[in-house]
Write a protein that holds these residues in place. Structure first.
Motif, PDB file in Angstrom:
ATOM      1  N   GLU A  92      51.723  39.837  37.968  1.00 27.94           N
ATOM      2  CA  GLU A  92      51.706  38.940  39.125  1.00 27.94           C
ATOM      3  C   GLU A  92      50.516  37.995  39.013  1.00 27.94           C
ATOM      4  O   GLU A  92      49.391  38.433  38.824  1.00 27.94           O
ATOM      5  CB  GLU A  92      51.594  39.778  40.403  1.00 27.94           C
ATOM      6  CG  GLU A  92      51.538  38.984  41.667  1.00 27.94           C
ATOM      7  CD  GLU A  92      51.366  39.877  42.888  1.00 27.94           C
ATOM      8  OE1 GLU A  92      50.835  39.367  43.881  1.00 27.94           O
ATOM      9  OE2 GLU A  92      51.739  41.063  42.850  1.00 27.94           O
ATOM     10  N   THR A 152      47.826  35.403  40.566  1.00 28.47           N
ATOM     11  CA  THR A 152      47.159  35.275  41.855  1.00 28.47           C
ATOM     12  C   THR A 152      45.928  34.402  41.666  1.00 28.47           C
ATOM     13  O   THR A 152      45.759  33.782  40.628  1.00 28.47           O
ATOM     14  CB  THR A 152      46.820  36.668  42.424  1.00 28.47           C
ATOM     15  OG1 THR A 152      46.242  36.518  43.713  1.00 28.47           O
ATOM     16  CG2 THR A 152      45.885  37.442  41.531  1.00 28.47           C
ATOM     17  N   ASP A 153      45.071  34.363  42.644  1.00 29.18           N
ATOM     18  CA  ASP A 153      43.870  33.533  42.582  1.00 29.18           C
ATOM     19  C   ASP A 153      42.773  34.261  43.334  1.00 29.18           C
ATOM     20  O   ASP A 153      43.014  34.806  44.411  1.00 29.18           O
ATOM     21  CB  ASP A 153      44.159  32.171  43.226  1.00 29.18           C
ATOM     22  CG  ASP A 153      43.082  31.149  42.961  1.00 29.18           C
ATOM     23  OD1 ASP A 153      42.054  31.500  42.361  1.00 29.18           O
ATOM     24  OD2 ASP A 153      43.273  29.992  43.358  1.00 29.18           O
TER      25      ASP A 153
END
Length: 138
Positions: free
Chosen positions: A77, A79-80
């Motif tokens: 996954e 994301t940041d």
């Protein structure tokens, strides 16, 4: 009297325009690094001494915070984390949070090998690694 007002006003205008801050010199910028004696996660050479480890070693306390690590898995996954792109990496059973300091392009499903510094637990109670080297298998 009018002859004195015009030059005086002109001088005030010129004085107001000349108050720009000078540009910093090329060497005036400071670099931020790790404290003395600690590995800098933003430096790729900090991961050079990384030993391949298992995901479980990050959760069971075998690996201490600040130690260099090398892991392989699948990016699950994207994301940041605010400052850098990040992703969750899995080995099929366990997951870790990877801060992508290298800013290497990673897509969900990519097989990746990372080298970086173990930073402890992320907010999601999963191990956090700041990766300065990321290799994506083709």
């Amino acid at each position: 009297m009018k002859k004195l007002i015009i030059p005086f006003a002109f001088l005030l205008l010129l004085g107001a325009c000349g108050s720009e801050d000078p540009e910093p010199a090329d060497g005036a910028q400071t670099e931020v690094g790790a404290p003395e004696g600690e590995l800098d996660p933003t430096a790729p050479e900090a991961g050079d001494e990384a030993e391949p480890v298992e995901f479980s070693a990050l959760t069971d306390g075998t690996i201490e915070e600040g130690d260099p690590v090398s892991l392989s898995g699948t990016a699950e996954e994207l994301t940041d984390d605010g400052a850098f792109p990040a992703f969750i990496m899995s080995n099929g059973e366990e997951e870790i949070f990877v801060r992508n300091i290298a800013e290497t392009t990673v897509e969900a499903g990519d097989s990746v090998t990372i080298q970086g510094i173990f930073e402890g637990d992320a907010e999601e109670d999963m191990p956090l690694v700041s990766a300065s080297v990321i290799e994506v298998a083709e």
